[in-house]
Design a protein around this motif. Sequence first.
Motif, mmCIF file in Angstrom:
data_model
loop_
_atom_site.group_PDB
_atom_site.id
_atom_site.type_symbol
_atom_site.label_atom_id
_atom_site.label_comp_id
_atom_site.label_asym_id
_atom_site.label_seq_id
_atom_site.Cartn_x
_atom_site.Cartn_y
_atom_site.Cartn_z
ATOM 1 N N MET A 1 -30.385 -56.670 -16.579
ATOM 2 C CA MET A 1 -29.337 -57.819 -16.783
ATOM 3 C C MET A 1 -29.467 -58.932 -15.777
ATOM 4 O O MET A 1 -29.492 -60.064 -15.839
ATOM 5 N N ILE A 2 -29.464 -58.359 -14.522
ATOM 6 C CA ILE A 2 -29.333 -58.850 -13.244
ATOM 7 C C ILE A 2 -30.530 -59.473 -12.976
ATOM 8 O O ILE A 2 -30.528 -60.979 -12.510
ATOM 9 N N ILE A 3 -31.825 -59.219 -13.185
ATOM 10 C CA ILE A 3 -33.193 -59.772 -12.940
ATOM 11 C C ILE A 3 -33.012 -61.088 -13.987
ATOM 12 O O ILE A 3 -33.407 -62.383 -13.463
ATOM 13 N N PHE A 4 -32.656 -60.901 -15.253
ATOM 14 C CA PHE A 4 -32.878 -62.269 -16.300
ATOM 15 C C PHE A 4 -31.864 -63.107 -15.993
ATOM 16 O O PHE A 4 -31.774 -64.210 -16.085
ATOM 17 N N GLY A 5 -30.622 -62.690 -15.430
ATOM 18 C CA GLY A 5 -29.386 -63.449 -15.067
ATOM 19 C C GLY A 5 -29.870 -64.653 -14.002
ATOM 20 O O GLY A 5 -29.523 -65.765 -13.949
ATOM 21 N N ILE A 6 -30.672 -64.138 -12.874
ATOM 22 C CA ILE A 6 -31.051 -64.718 -11.715
ATOM 23 C C ILE A 6 -32.018 -65.657 -12.326
ATOM 24 O O ILE A 6 -31.637 -66.856 -11.657
ATOM 25 N N ILE A 7 -32.921 -65.302 -12.770
ATOM 26 C CA ILE A 7 -33.868 -66.312 -13.391
ATOM 27 C C ILE A 7 -33.227 -67.305 -14.222
ATOM 28 O O ILE A 7 -33.602 -68.655 -14.044
ATOM 29 N N THR A 8 -32.136 -67.069 -14.968
ATOM 30 C CA THR A 8 -31.788 -68.215 -15.839
ATOM 31 C C THR A 8 -30.770 -69.170 -14.990
ATOM 32 O O THR A 8 -30.774 -70.191 -15.396
ATOM 33 N N PHE A 9 -30.343 -68.544 -14.051
ATOM 34 C CA PHE A 9 -29.442 -69.367 -12.985
ATOM 35 C C PHE A 9 -30.349 -70.404 -12.539
ATOM 36 O O PHE A 9 -29.950 -71.487 -12.544
ATOM 37 N N VAL A 10 -31.644 -70.139 -11.852
ATOM 38 C CA VAL A 10 -32.524 -70.949 -11.232
ATOM 39 C C VAL A 10 -32.864 -72.095 -12.371
ATOM 40 O O VAL A 10 -32.950 -73.376 -12.203
ATOM 41 N N VAL A 11 -33.318 -71.527 -13.660
ATOM 42 C CA VAL A 11 -33.576 -72.363 -14.642
ATOM 43 C C VAL A 11 -32.382 -73.481 -14.926
ATOM 44 O O VAL A 11 -32.824 -74.879 -15.125
ATOM 45 N N SER A 12 -31.292 -73.289 -14.899
ATOM 46 C CA SER A 12 -30.249 -74.107 -14.976
ATOM 47 C C SER A 12 -30.219 -75.482 -14.144
ATOM 48 O O SER A 12 -29.920 -76.480 -14.461
ATOM 49 N N ILE A 13 -30.467 -74.809 -12.765
ATOM 50 C CA ILE A 13 -30.504 -75.832 -11.889
ATOM 51 C C ILE A 13 -31.563 -76.890 -12.144
ATOM 52 O O ILE A 13 -31.555 -77.947 -11.912
ATOM 53 N N LEU A 14 -32.880 -76.571 -12.329
ATOM 54 C CA LEU A 14 -34.022 -77.096 -12.712
ATOM 55 C C LEU A 14 -33.642 -78.043 -13.722
ATOM 56 O O LEU A 14 -34.117 -79.356 -13.684
ATOM 57 N N PHE A 15 -32.928 -77.634 -14.804
ATOM 58 C CA PHE A 15 -32.782 -78.246 -16.086
ATOM 59 C C PHE A 15 -31.874 -79.647 -15.525
ATOM 60 O O PHE A 15 -31.945 -80.735 -16.211
ATOM 61 N N TRP A 16 -30.842 -79.205 -14.882
ATOM 62 C CA TRP A 16 -29.892 -80.501 -14.638
ATOM 63 C C TRP A 16 -30.693 -81.748 -13.936
ATOM 64 O O TRP A 16 -30.267 -82.757 -14.034
ATOM 65 N N PHE A 17 -31.472 -81.407 -13.063
ATOM 66 C CA PHE A 17 -32.264 -82.436 -12.120
ATOM 67 C C PHE A 17 -33.411 -83.012 -12.900
ATOM 68 O O PHE A 17 -33.931 -84.403 -12.762
ATOM 69 N N PHE A 18 -34.220 -82.347 -13.858
ATOM 70 C CA PHE A 18 -35.361 -82.815 -14.229
ATOM 71 C C PHE A 18 -35.381 -82.904 -15.896
ATOM 72 O O PHE A 18 -36.440 -83.500 -16.292
ATOM 73 N N PHE A 19 -34.475 -82.646 -16.558
ATOM 74 C CA PHE A 19 -34.770 -82.866 -18.009
ATOM 75 C C PHE A 19 -34.017 -84.054 -18.413
ATOM 76 O O PHE A 19 -32.903 -84.145 -18.198
ATOM 77 N N PRO A 20 -34.692 -85.068 -19.204
ATOM 78 C CA PRO A 20 -34.265 -86.195 -19.546
ATOM 79 C C PRO A 20 -33.252 -86.086 -20.707
ATOM 80 O O PRO A 20 -33.187 -84.951 -21.609
ATOM 81 N N ASP A 21 -32.317 -87.246 -20.758
ATOM 82 C CA ASP A 21 -31.444 -87.069 -21.929
ATOM 83 C C ASP A 21 -31.978 -87.892 -23.264
ATOM 84 O O ASP A 21 -31.579 -87.625 -24.333
ATOM 85 N N SER A 22 -33.091 -88.942 -23.031
ATOM 86 C CA SER A 22 -33.580 -89.728 -24.293
ATOM 87 C C SER A 22 -34.645 -90.477 -23.528
ATOM 88 O O SER A 22 -34.830 -90.399 -22.312
ATOM 89 N N PRO A 23 -35.593 -90.935 -24.320
ATOM 90 C CA PRO A 23 -36.830 -91.696 -23.862
ATOM 91 C C PRO A 23 -36.072 -93.015 -22.958
ATOM 92 O O PRO A 23 -36.972 -93.429 -22.206
#
Length: 529
Positions: free
Chosen positions: A230-252
């Motif tokens: 649980m700890i290992i996957f929780g940490i990885i998911t936390f990092v992914v959430s930060i990347l998503f905020w800065f790099f994932f677009p909302d629309s074309p």
Amino acid sequence: MSDPEKRPSVSPLDVNLSSSGSSVEKHGEHDVVNAYDVDVAAQLTSGTEVAIDPAESARVRRKIDMHLMPLMCVMYLMQFADKTTLGQSAVLGLLTGDHLTQNQFNWLGTIFYLFYLGFEFPQNYALQRFPVGKWVSINIFIWAVALLCHAAAKTFGQLFACRVFLGICEGAITPGFMIVTSMFYTRQEQTQRVGYWFLMNGAAIIMLGLIAYGTLHIHSSVLMPWQWLMIIFGIITFVVSILFWFFFPDSPATASFLTPEEKVIAIERIKVNQAGVENKHFKMDQRVLRFVECFKDPKTWLFFFFAAISNVTNSLSNQRQIIVAEFGFTDIQTTLLGCVDGVVEIIVIYCTTTSAAYWPNGRAYSGALAYCVAILGSILVNALPSKDRVGLLFCYWISISEIAPFVVMLAWVGSTTAGHTKRVTTNAVVMVGYAVGNAVGPQYWKAEYQPRNHIPWAILTACWFVSGMLLLVTRWYLARENAKRDREAHDPTYDDVYITDEATQSEKKVDKAFLDLTDIQNRDFRYVL
């Protein structure tokens, strides 16, 4: 604006758009609507005639793939791995001692989907109101925190609370991905793209199996292997959430990685969908009318019942470690063999979605064929003797084919529904069906049926048969609707609509595809089969 008393009689456009909450004015011989009442794509492409070079279109699509697919694939890998850590934990110490009974374990699977179900419409409303990428990122962040809290949970009640938050947050991920995929890709491309991010479920199973195997070799007097997981996957998911905020677009229209010229090309590419991109202007009367249309549309309920019945069998993912262990394999063997589940899942999803994309009008046929393979596997699991553990294992792997048709259906929903509000609502209805099926699923895996689970496997067989038939009925209904529209005369209602450019106050013509019309309003819309 012309004098209201000198306007001609009300046109069908006035009725249809005004009833949707739009403001329609008559300027000479054509209609003008408010810019915020049409699709966001209209702001970029109205008044322009763009001839797209196929090579340039392919270049923009590759650029979109490079920016979207890695993030979507990583996120889908993590969300599937995170929610199935529960199933993996069954052989990592969660069911030993006084931690949980089999019945409590089943309820942890059910409660996840009950709260997923309860929050599905609020989550889809939020996806309509807020930027899709940012809202998904927030949910991923909360999801990561809830997963980390699993490691600190010591009782059924505490684990119950953690699963509640996971269920609430997952309600934004798949619907959000469905919306984004339909924004950036043509209907021909959507099936494969949904397949790409969904087949990461298989990659998640492989990753989960290898990391779980590693946790069995962690010698700690403080934490058990399942807590480390649980700890290992929780940490990885936390990092992914930060990347998503800065790099994932909302629309074309707002994608930072596209130049202004590329944004126009990206939007022109999807004009063939006749479904638009998105419209965040969400008037109450428009919402009510689109809700009513969604719920009166027969295909909405065909997709709903398919999602519900097909996902009654999704409990197999949480039970798979227990099932394989009961075939006669040790905990370590079961953990490593789980990696093969992931390989099989990747293969069947890739083959089925590729077949659906390139087999002319073959989405339902590809899904039904995958169900035939799964049914064969489930019948053999019930028929083979208990001593044939290798045969049982291979037949279990064959039954994994059942996951692929649901992937095809997810892409099919997005490509057969137009109008942003209606599309979001339809997604919500389908995902409610998904949650209902998943909530029911764990309850028939009772301890009294172990070790062979003949009754659960019979239920799986019946559900897969009904799901395959629903796919074929849906195809028949959509083909009938297409034939009906082919016989109709061309509807010119939306051929001459303009918006006013806010900067120059000049009027620009809007293509019918970007008027935020529903698939029922737009008679030029044809359902893909």
